[in-house]
Structures are given as structure tokens and as C-alpha cells.
Design a protein around this motif. Structure first.
Motif, PDB file in Angstrom:
ATOM      1  N   ASN A 148       0.833  -1.203   0.000  1.00  0.00           N
ATOM      2  CA  ASN A 148       0.000   0.000   0.000  1.00  0.00           C
ATOM      3  C   ASN A 148       0.868   1.254   0.000  1.00  0.00           C
ATOM      4  O   ASN A 148       0.614   2.206  -0.743  1.00  0.00           O
ATOM      5  CB  ASN A 148      -0.920  -0.017   1.223  1.00  0.00           C
ATOM      6  N   ASP A 149       1.918   1.253   0.842  1.00  0.00           N
ATOM      7  CA  ASP A 149       2.791   2.427   0.926  1.00  0.00           C
ATOM      8  C   ASP A 149       3.436   2.740  -0.422  1.00  0.00           C
ATOM      9  O   ASP A 149       3.579   3.905  -0.789  1.00  0.00           O
ATOM     10  CB  ASP A 149       3.897   2.192   1.973  1.00  0.00           C
ATOM     11  N   VAL A 158       2.351   2.044  -3.581  1.00  0.00           N
ATOM     12  CA  VAL A 158       1.447   2.639  -4.575  1.00  0.00           C
ATOM     13  C   VAL A 158       1.001   4.032  -4.153  1.00  0.00           C
ATOM     14  O   VAL A 158       0.931   4.949  -4.976  1.00  0.00           O
ATOM     15  CB  VAL A 158       0.222   1.740  -4.910  1.00  0.00           C
ATOM     16  N   VAL A 159       0.727   4.202  -2.855  1.00  0.00           N
ATOM     17  CA  VAL A 159       0.304   5.530  -2.398  1.00  0.00           C
ATOM     18  C   VAL A 159       1.442   6.546  -2.581  1.00  0.00           C
ATOM     19  O   VAL A 159       1.217   7.672  -3.021  1.00  0.00           O
ATOM     20  CB  VAL A 159      -0.158   5.491  -0.928  1.00  0.00           C
ATOM     21  N   PHE A 213       3.797   6.514  -4.810  1.00  0.00           N
ATOM     22  CA  PHE A 213       3.886   6.854  -6.229  1.00  0.00           C
ATOM     23  C   PHE A 213       2.774   7.828  -6.629  1.00  0.00           C
ATOM     24  O   PHE A 213       3.026   8.824  -7.318  1.00  0.00           O
ATOM     25  CB  PHE A 213       3.820   5.575  -7.071  1.00  0.00           C
ATOM     26  N   CYS A 214       1.550   7.561  -6.189  1.00  0.00           N
ATOM     27  CA  CYS A 214       0.433   8.467  -6.506  1.00  0.00           C
ATOM     28  C   CYS A 214       0.723   9.865  -5.975  1.00  0.00           C
ATOM     29  O   CYS A 214       0.495  10.870  -6.657  1.00  0.00           O
ATOM     30  CB  CYS A 214      -0.865   7.972  -5.874  1.00  0.00           C
TER      31      CYS A 214
END
Ligand SMILES: [K+]
Ligand SMILES: [K+]
Lengths: 523, 523
Positions: free
Chosen positions: B418-419, B421-422, B424-425
Motif C-alpha cells: 500500500n505504501d 502505490v500511495v 507513487f500516486c
């Protein structure tokens, strides 16, 4: 993978596309009032395309009937949607090819060109290779009608239409629908798949008919009224005029198109909620509350308002327009056109400030509401992304406080949350890598040839070409500005952009799985 | 939030920064061999800065001692790291200000300029406002030494240094360290925080010393050898020459810098693994296996190899260089310099192909390995992102197959997933919104004034300025190319870019929480 099932479905799709070409035939005749002489090439080109589509579709269907009893599972649903859209693009390209349409005087469309134009139509991108839209000698009017009609078929989804007409298609029917109707949360409004598909299409038909009538009341001829309604309601953006919506020079026509672009960008299930209890005792105030309480709808309107205002300020501060009203009009039209991913132009924004160009570029990634005909990342994903960011920042210093993501009164489950962030990451990675690929395969000539464009602008123009096709918008900046088109790109560049249109329209996965070896492997 | 604790920590940091300025003083004296006359302004400027730092640091420390027994919890750790880096930037700016340093003849650095230069140093960005690096009349040599020294302090982390010197700081010590050492997975190599902090710094010191000696063997004077070692090992990129590493015109110096840039971009815990069992019976083959088995290290080397090769092909195909060896040399140096986020230039890539510029721009977002001194998104995050994408595509058509993300032999847990992808977003959203903000607040003049730059290039140049500062690289394209600098930007533009450097260096959260009202609220 049960190939018989897929072939049967693709066959039915071919028959559907072939049958839908029939509506373009009348415009070849002078009696209908659009052309002065019978369009020989256009008519026989369409007839040929119809014959091919029905022949291929019928053949596939008959072959697929060898295994009558297999039902559509998830893999078959994916293959049908992914391959179905590619097939529709191929069949839709035939009228351009067989009628010998030309992108410029003496320049016939190549097969890749025709496929680009057809996919651009079905995916409601509206990126065009045609340099001269108003000359029937280049493209017959009946083929131009087909061009706009592909928008309309693709807007609400050819598979949705399919399900609406043919009914429940087994377990895969819902999976197919889910791939085509955009947005992270796809709960059906109604329990049965066919019912909601029918409902979506009825609202879509009703709104399109209403816009056509209104445009005709504003003295637009039937042919143009239909084409522009298709372009608006599908958020497609193909026009029949070189100046796009700017042809009507403001006035009521532009206003009608503006309003219907906004309507087309709204989640169609909201319309159902507002109008459903026809006989129940709901006041209009209560009905309107369905709209005003919807977080996505509110964010959508707010974004349109804010960006139009900011654009107006930028245009006025730099004295691009003599009066505020004109600046506001163009700002509003452009914001709506880009945000709903329609791509109609009221004005060429190439001469606007660098800030406006940057804003327009970012707006391309926003898109309309989920469950609308608009492309882009969709407003709801941005709303959720913003909420996720705030929760993550809080989680950093309060790791033990677990808060769910909330949207209005409902709690977003972890699966949807994950899908939203992953989707955003994928769009960004695809955008960046396609940009680099386009720069690589596209020669620098196009920019070197233009006096007013420098080589450095290639980087910007290619970025907007990728963003514009991936988000199904149409126009970009520089050589593909609202007054220009994609005809300058190389064949390989056009092929890449066509792939991006399909990726964007189907929200990546239905196309991406086709590239996965595991998808094709038996298991 | 216990303010006493935070004040005590910030006070110690102020004392540390003040004390570290002492090492710059000797260079003001002709006896040391760099300057011919005593640098009056530089010496007294540094003395003033030391006095301010010690005074402020001491004051904060004494005030903080009113509550001796409170320990650092998570919030205090965040506040110390976030505010600590801002404080270091402010104190580090004092030598520039008090010595009256000039960015160009007659143009004194403003407070914002000095803060920009200082933060650019500490964050190892290496973006500079100085137009003339070789003239002691503009910036005294002793202050130039301080400029390079800030790189070295910031490279391995001032808080890590802090922990190494002062030891275990309670529960918050680990939290602080985690904020400063980049990367998604921060398991300590050693169980105790102080031990691993000391270890990281020892490896860092050893490598820096080795590079300095090697540079001196290649006939670089001590002063320049030190400054370039600081710039290399910290992946900072400040040089003492106007032509950056190009000053040495290839040859052994460029080769040494190249090798040490690659070394600086590797996870420092890998060095520990390779060298730890000093007395154990490990063959060199077994030791090297620690490197070759590491997925991030392999991806890092592979990326360097592939991009250098692709760049060489692009340069040769467009006949930018007469022979392949020169093209390869510049391609390799530039790829390594950008990917490790060092930003040294061997050659001005402004004249390269548009493709190379696009590739360099994307390379800015890659970065080095986690646990190195490099900035950027980090190779490991890209590796994980790629794996996550493949699993998501498979999940689309096989929703019931749950596969964990694997890296080598270990399974990545959902929190890390989760960390990644978040993160990167967030980087993408911050990049895009800062780009728009920079275009907004930056007047078009800078581009209109240049004959060779068109207004449209503002969009590209600003994009690279944002990417370059957010990823702690330094140079960008166009007006901030390797041969140019950031002096053309407005004060507000520089302030924004300074913020981005801090955000990038601390991997967002330690700075983002400072903007969260909940962070400051009592609870
Ligand atoms: K469109
Ligand atoms: K750097």
C-alpha cells in the motif's frame, strides 16, 4: 477459454455493427437533402462494409454455435470486450477504406488511418486525421454520418447495447458490463443486468433526441443536428465543420452543446434516481436532492466552476480577449469540453497563456463522472484519491488510528480503495512510457517543418497527444491543437495512439489482459 | 506534542550545524593553499553564522531542558525531522548571507536565495543560483567549502548522524531514522538504532575518504577533491567548477567520479553484508553473492546499462558525437548522474536529441536504491510497482487467485504494498500540481527574454525544474540545463522549489504532516 462462445459473441457484434451502418445509407441520396448528387463511392463503400460485417459476423456466429451450451465466464467476458472493441474498430474502418475517403486532397486514408479514425469514433476520442471536413469530394456525407454514428454507438457502450438488446448473457454478462461502464464502483442501479443496460440506453436515447430537436429549433439542419448530438452525448467531439463548435460563433447552438456536454458527463444512474418514482409522492425538491447530495456530482460542478473562473482570470489578465464575457464564454466552453473529454472547440487555445495550456493539460486527466459517457480518470477517483491522501498523512503520525475511506454516507471497502490507487499508478506509468515511446518512434520532422514550432515543442505536443488519446479527449496542444489534427503523425505513431484510445475507453484491463500470456494459457 | 523535547532536539541540531561550520574556516587562510589573500568577508561571515547557530541552538536546548524526562514519541519525531531540516536550511544559509555572497557580479543573494542554496545543499539536490563558481570575489572559497559540506552532512542524514553521535533517543529515535533513510522497507540491519546509524556513517566516511585520496592521486588539489567527494558520495552534485565534472575533460577524474556515483546509489546495508563477517570463513564469491542476489541492486545496474546503451544509440544515430566511445562515455556518465540523482554534468545535454531529453526526464523519477544517499522514487519502488501491476492484471481475470507480492525470497506485506502505490500516486500528484503552480507564479519573461527559448518551452522547463528538485537531482532542461542554473526564477518560484527539495529528501511525510491541522491539534 471457450472460443466458441467468444466467436458467437463477436459474431453477434459484427452483425450489430453491420446493421447499424444501414442508418448512414440514406444520406447518400439527394432526396434526403444533404447532398446534391448521389454519392456513388460513399453508398457502395457502405454497402461493401455492411456486406463484410454481416458476412464476417454471420460466419463467426455460425461457427460459434457448434458449442451451444457453454456460458460466458470471466475470461470469455474479457476476451469478448477486448477483442470486440478491436473488431468494431476494424469493421468501422471499412466505410472509410471502401469509399476511398481522403484525409487531404489526393491523400487516401491508409488502413491504419482508417482504423485510427474508426477507433477514435467508437472510443469517443474524436481525434481526427481528416484535414477538411466540409468537402464531400474528400469524404462522402454518408461516410461522415457513419463517422459521427460510431461515437454514439461507442458512447454508452456497444456491449451495453448488446446486453440491452439480447438480455442476460450468463455470469459473464455482468463482468462484460463492468469492463465497459467506466468508474471504480459499478453497482447496478437495478438488480438485473439487462434492465439496467436498457435503462442506461433509454436515458441516452432520450437525451440525444432532445438535443437534436433543440439544435433543429436553433436552425441547425437535421444532418448536422444529429452528428453534433452524437458528438455531444457520447462526449466524442467529431464535428462536421472545420471550426468545430466554433462554426456556430457562440449563440444558442453553442449554449445547447455546452449544456448537453455537462449532462453527458454526469453519472447516468443519477438521472434514473431523479426520474424513477414517476408516480410516487416525491417533490422536485426531494428529487433534486439525489443530485446535490452526490459527492461526485458536486465535485464535478465545482471543478467546472473553478477552472472556468481561473481560466477567465488568466485570459483577462493577459488581455487575450477584449471583454470579460467573451473570455468567460470560451473559458467555460473549453473547461467543460476538456473535462467531459468531449473535445469540441469553440476557440483555438493555442494562443492562450502558457498557464492555460498547463491547466488544460491537467484537466485532461480529470474526466467526467463514473457511469457517464466521458473518459479520463473520472472525478470520483480523484475525490477518493484526495481522501486517501489525507488519511495516509494522518496514519503517518497516528499509525494506530484506523479510519475507513468514506464517501457521503457510505464506506469505501479496501478492494475499491486499492483499485483506485492502482488505476491511477497504471494510468501514470502508461502515460509516461507511451510518451517516451511516441517521442522515440515519431521523427522530429513534423516539428522541424513547422515554422512556428521548435523541436523542444515535440516533447509537449507528444505529451498532450498521449494524454488526449489515453483520456479519450481528442485535441491537444501545438501541432494537434483544436485547429489542427493528427494527420502529421507517422503510421507507427498513429498505431500507438489507437492502442491508447482503446486502453483509455475500456479502463485498461480489458486490453491489458490480452497482452498477458497467462490469459491465453489453458488452466 | 511535547514542545520541550522538540526544542531540546532542535537545539542540539543547531549546535551540531554550528560546530560543523568550523571545518570551513581554514580555507579562508592563504596558508592552507587555496586562496592568495585572507578571505575577510568569508571568514567573519562564517564566524557570525557559527555564533548564531550555537546561540540559537544553545538557547533552544536550555529551554528544552525544563522538561528533562519526556521522551520522544511519534509526533515529536516527525516535528523534529521536519522542523529540523528547515532549521538546518535556515542556519546553513547564514554563511552565504553574512559573507555577502553574490550570485552574479553585483547581485547579492537574497534571504530566499541563500535558503534555496542551503536547502539545495542539505537535501543533496545541487540546484544552484550561483552563475560563477570559480570567482572568489563573488563567493569566498571558505563559503564554497561550506556549500559542498552541506551536501555531505545531508547525504547520509543529519538526524542519522545525530543518532549515531548521541545514541538511542527512545521510541522516537527509530521513527526519526525511518523518516530520513529513504525507501519503503526500513528494517535495520542491526537491532540497535545507534549501531546501525554509526555503521551507515562509517561506511559513508570510508567511501568519501577513499574517493578523496583517489582524486588527489589523479592530481586534483585537496580542496577540490574534498568538495567533489562530498558532491559524489552525497549524490549532491555541487561542483567548484563552472563546467561541473566536464572541467576534467574525461580522463581518470571523470572515471573516479563515475564509479563513486554508482557506489553512492547502492543500498549501504549491502556494503555491511558484504564486509561484515571479517573473520568468518566467507569466500569473496560468497560475499559478492549478497550483491548479485539483491533484486534492487540487479535492477539498478541493469537500468544503468540499458539506458546508457539506448542513449548511445540515439546519440550516434543522430550524429551528435563523432565517435561511439565519446557518445558512450557521455551517455554512461549522464545516465548514472541522473539516475543516482547526483546531477554532475560531463556534457551539456541541451543539444542532444528530443528522445534523449525525454529519457533523461523520465530517468529523474527512477532514483537510486533505498538506503543509499540518492533521491528519486527509488529502484525498489519501481520493481515492486511492476510486480504489483502484473498481479493486478492477473487478478482481473482470476479474481480468486490471491498471490502475494514477492521480492527475491521474501513476501512483501500489504502495508508496504500500500505504501508503495500511495507514495507513487502522491509523488505524481505533487509533481503535477507543483508544475501547474510554478507555471502560474513564474512570469513568462524568463523564456521570452531568451532568444533561443520559446514560450512553449516554459512548460517543459518548469516540468523539469519541478521533477529535478522533487527528486533531488539538480539540473533540468532548457533554462536550467546543465550549463545553466536556477538564478532566472522568481523569488516565489525559488520558494516553491525549495519546498519541493525538502519534500523529496524526506520522502514527503515529515513535511506533509506539518501542513496537517490534526498534527498540531492536542489530543
Ligand atoms: K472526446
Ligand atoms: K543531486
Amino acid at each position: 477459454m471457450n472460443w466458441f462462445v467468444v466467436a458467437r459473441m463477436l459474431g453477434m457484434l459484427g452483425l450489430l455493427v453491420g446493421a447499424s451502418m444501414v442508418f448512414s445509407l440514406p444520406w447518400a441520396f439527394p432526396a434526403v437533402g444533404k447532398v446534391e448528387t448521389f454519392e456513388h463511392d460513399g453508398f457502395w463503400g457502405l454497402i461493401g462494409a455492411i456486406a463484410c460485417s454481416l458476412g464476417l459476423g454471420g460466419g463467426l456466429y455460425l461457427w460459434g454455435r457448434f458449442d451451444k451450451h457453454a456460458s460466458i465466464l470471466r475470461k470469455e467476458a474479457f476476451a469478448t470486450v477486448g477483442l470486440g472493441w478491436i473488431l468494431a474498430g476494424v469493421l468501422g474502418a471499412l466505410p472509410f477504406l471502401l469509399s476511398g475517403s481522403e484525409s487531404a486532397p489526393g491523400v487516401k486514408l491508409t488502413p491504419i488511418d482508417a482504423f485510427f479514425e474508426s477507433v477514435s469514433g467508437f472510443t469517443t476520442t474524436g481525434a481526427s486525421l481528416l484535414t477538411e471536413l466540409e468537402d464531400p469530394d474528400l469524404v462522402p456525407r454518408c461516410v461522415m454520418f457513419w463517422r459521427s454514428f460510431t461515437h454514439w454507438l461507442g458512447g454508452m457502450g456497444i456491449i451495453v447495447l448488446f446486453v440491452a438488446i439480447l438480455g442476460q448473457l450468463g455470469a459473464g454478462g455482468k463482468a462484460m458490463l463492468k469492463r465497459e461502464v467506466p468508474g471504480p464502483i459499478t453497482e447496478s442501479v437495478r438488480p438485473r443486468v439487462q434492465e439496467s443496460a436498457l435503462l442506461m440506453w433509454s436515458i441516452y436515447v432520450a437525451l440525444s433526441a432532445l438535443e437534436t430537436v433543440l439544435l433543429m429549433l436553433a436552425h441547425v439542419p437535421l444532418y448536422d443536428a444529429l452528428c453534433h448530438s452524437f458528438g455531444t452525448m457520447a462526449t466524442g467531439g467529431f464535428s462536421t465543420h472545420n471550426a468545430s463548435a466554433g462554426h456556430y460563433n457562440g449563440g444558442p447552438v453553442e449554449a445547447i452543446i455546452l449544456v448537453f456536454m455537462i449532462l453527458a458527463g454526469v453519472n447516468f444512474s443519477l438521472y434514473y434516481l431523479v426520474f424513477r418514482h414517476r408516480k410516487a409522492e416525491l417533490t422536485w425538491k426531494q428529487r433534486i436532492k439525489f443530485l446535490t447530495r452526490d459527492p461526485e456530482f458536486r465535485a464535478y460542478l465545482a471543478l467546472i466552476g473553478v477552472t472556468s473562473l481561473v481560466l477567465t482570470i488568466s485570459l483577462m489578465a493577459n488581455e487575450i480577449y477584449p471583454d470579460t464575457l467573451t473570455a468567460l464564454r470560451h473559458s467555460l466552453f473549453t473547461s467543460v469540453s476538456i473535462m467531459t473529454t468531449t473535445g469540441f472547440g469553440s476557440e483555438d487555445f493555442s494562443n492562450w497563456t502558457e498557464f492555460s495550456k498547463g491547466l488544460i493539460f491537467l484537466l485532461m486527466f480529470v474526466g467526467g463522472c463514473a457511469g457517464s459517457t466521458a473518459g479520463g480518470i473520472k472525478v470520483i477517483r480523484w475525490v477518493l484519491l484526495g481522501k486517501i491522501f489525507f488519511l495516509e498523512i494522518e496514519k503517518a503520525f497516528r499509525p494506530n488510528v484506523v479510519r475507513p475511506v468514506r464517501l457521503g454516507k457510505s464506506v469505501i471497502d479496501d478492494r475499491v480503495r486499492n483499485d483506485v490507487v492502482v488505476y491511477f499508478c497504471m494510468i501514470m506509468v502508461i502515460f509516461l512510457s507511451s510518451w517516451l515511446l511516441l517521442i522515440t518512434i515519431e521523427p522530429d520532422d513534423l516539428w522541424a517543418k513547422h515554422d512556428e514550432h521548435t523541436a523542444a515543442e515535440k516533447l509537449i505536443d507528444c505529451a498532450t497527444a498521449v494524454a488526449s488519446t489515453l483520456n479519450n479527449i481528442g485535441p491537444g496542444l501545438g501541432v494537434i491543437g483544436p485547429a489542427d489534427n493528427y494527420s502529421g503523425f507517422s503510421q507507427q505513431g498513429k498505431a500507438l495512439l489507437t492502442l491508447l484510445m482503446l486502453l483509455g475507453r475500456l479502463e485498461l484491463f480489458a486490453i491489458l489482459v490480452l497482452f498477458s500470456p497467462q490469459f491465453w494459457r489453458k488452466q
